[in-house]
Design an enzyme around this catalytic site. Sequence first.
Site, PDB file in Angstrom:
ATOM      1  N   THR A   1     -11.009 -17.751 -46.321  1.00  0.00           N
ATOM      2  CA  THR A   1      -9.889 -17.552 -48.213  1.00  0.00           C
ATOM      3  C   THR A   1     -10.960 -18.695 -48.891  1.00  0.00           C
ATOM      4  O   THR A   1     -10.865 -18.408 -49.868  1.00  0.00           O
ATOM      5  CB  THR A   1      -8.923 -17.346 -47.045  1.00  0.00           C
TER       6      THR A   1
ATOM      7  N   GLU B   1      -8.777 -12.176 -28.306  1.00  0.00           N
ATOM      8  CA  GLU B   1      -7.496 -12.760 -28.899  1.00  0.00           C
ATOM      9  C   GLU B   1      -6.139 -12.248 -28.376  1.00  0.00           C
ATOM     10  O   GLU B   1      -6.552 -10.901 -27.952  1.00  0.00           O
ATOM     11  CB  GLU B   1      -7.750 -11.682 -30.376  1.00  0.00           C
TER      12      GLU B   1
ATOM     13  N   HIS C   1      -7.590 -18.550 -35.980  1.00  0.00           N
ATOM     14  CA  HIS C   1      -7.558 -17.996 -37.540  1.00  0.00           C
ATOM     15  C   HIS C   1      -7.124 -18.267 -38.523  1.00  0.00           C
ATOM     16  O   HIS C   1      -5.932 -18.658 -38.229  1.00  0.00           O
ATOM     17  CB  HIS C   1      -7.820 -16.528 -36.622  1.00  0.00           C
ATOM     18  N   GLY C   2      -7.164 -18.066 -39.277  1.00  0.00           N
ATOM     19  CA  GLY C   2      -6.396 -18.019 -40.599  1.00  0.00           C
ATOM     20  C   GLY C   2      -6.746 -19.176 -40.835  1.00  0.00           C
ATOM     21  O   GLY C   2      -5.555 -20.215 -41.300  1.00  0.00           O
TER      22      GLY C   2
ATOM     23  N   HIS D   1      -4.465 -14.596 -41.637  1.00  0.00           N
ATOM     24  CA  HIS D   1      -5.614 -14.567 -42.378  1.00  0.00           C
ATOM     25  C   HIS D   1      -5.206 -13.870 -44.199  1.00  0.00           C
ATOM     26  O   HIS D   1      -3.809 -13.733 -44.078  1.00  0.00           O
ATOM     27  CB  HIS D   1      -6.280 -13.313 -41.810  1.00  0.00           C
ATOM     28  N   GLY D   2      -6.507 -14.297 -44.883  1.00  0.00           N
ATOM     29  CA  GLY D   2      -5.947 -14.210 -46.487  1.00  0.00           C
ATOM     30  C   GLY D   2      -5.352 -15.255 -46.884  1.00  0.00           C
ATOM     31  O   GLY D   2      -5.103 -16.397 -46.812  1.00  0.00           O
TER      32      GLY D   2
ATOM     33  N   ASP E   1     -17.582 -12.391 -35.719  1.00  0.00           N
ATOM     34  CA  ASP E   1     -16.587 -12.891 -35.787  1.00  0.00           C
ATOM     35  C   ASP E   1     -15.513 -10.995 -36.110  1.00  0.00           C
ATOM     36  O   ASP E   1     -15.912  -9.989 -36.666  1.00  0.00           O
ATOM     37  CB  ASP E   1     -15.653 -13.798 -37.203  1.00  0.00           C
TER      38      ASP E   1
HETATM   39 ZN   LIG Z   1      -9.917 -14.194 -37.904  1.00  0.00          ZN
END
Ligand SMILES: [Zn+2]
Length: 313
Positions: free
Chosen positions: A257, A133, A210-211, A179-180, A81
């Site tokens: 996360t 991406e 993603h995320g 993200h996060g 990743d």
């Molecule tokens: Zn990512």
Amino acid sequence: MQISPKILFEHCYGKYAIAAVNVFTMEQVHGLFSSGEKANAPFMVQITPAARNYAHPEMLMAMITAASKIYPKAVYSVHMDHGDEEHAFNAIQSNDYDSIMIDASHDSFKGNVKRTRAVVEEAHKKNIVVEAELGVLSGVEDDLSVDEKHAKYTQPSEVQEFVELTGCDSLAVAVGTSHGAYKFSGGDGIQFKILEEIQRRLPKFPIVLHGGSAVNLEEIDRINKAGGHLNEGASGVSPEEIVKSIAYGVCKINIATDTRLLWTRVHREFFRDTPELFDPVIPGKTYMAEYEKFMLEKFDLLGATGKVSDMKF
Ligand SMILES: [Zn+2]
């Protein structure tokens, strides 16, 4: 059984999604493999450069190989990743990975194409697939940090040319996930209009989100009640939006996360409730059990439960 994401994506496109989960520790590897085997759901194990720098690439691969023996019915792919060139080329050489992400999304379109193309050329020689991406996600994960004003949605007008020029096998897009733990502060959620436009231009092409963590507010609350100071405004992708995205060609949902929040909750509660104990094995067991429970629910949500049975190998 270790298989290529190519097979997974062909099987799931438009019907269900593959959970791609970042692992850093032994407990997470156990939790992921045991849940995948129990649910009869295919999954992807993700390793980041940060995980490789923390545990060592050899240690991570040894744990995954061991898990495939402990849970022989698990069907999975091993994915790098957010690789940079150093980790990507090293991973290609190691022959341990089925799939690699080259993240050059912060570069210009031209720069992104050039860097992605170089990794694709090497990876394809070994039948390793490449995720690229386009667009920039906001948020914080490992060594990546992008504030909201620098984030930008994927431009549907660019996707076809990008895929043709790079030869990438799947595309991570920026359509409102981040993200996060602190997502969607703008409150816009997933941009289905953009996803729809991307699918129209790239029919049958696997899209990656993603995320994809849900960031359950109950977890945040429990963490804070056990001494944490997480922002109450934390929020993730709603389960409804994730499910809806599958019809738009989203094949892979990245999750990191949520498993970190789970770790934090389990350990904070352990320290709060049993201050006299000091054995890492005790919260470790709880974490593995809670991780398994979390993943079983996730496989259900993504429609992946039971899908190993109707795959042909
Ligand atoms: Zn990512």
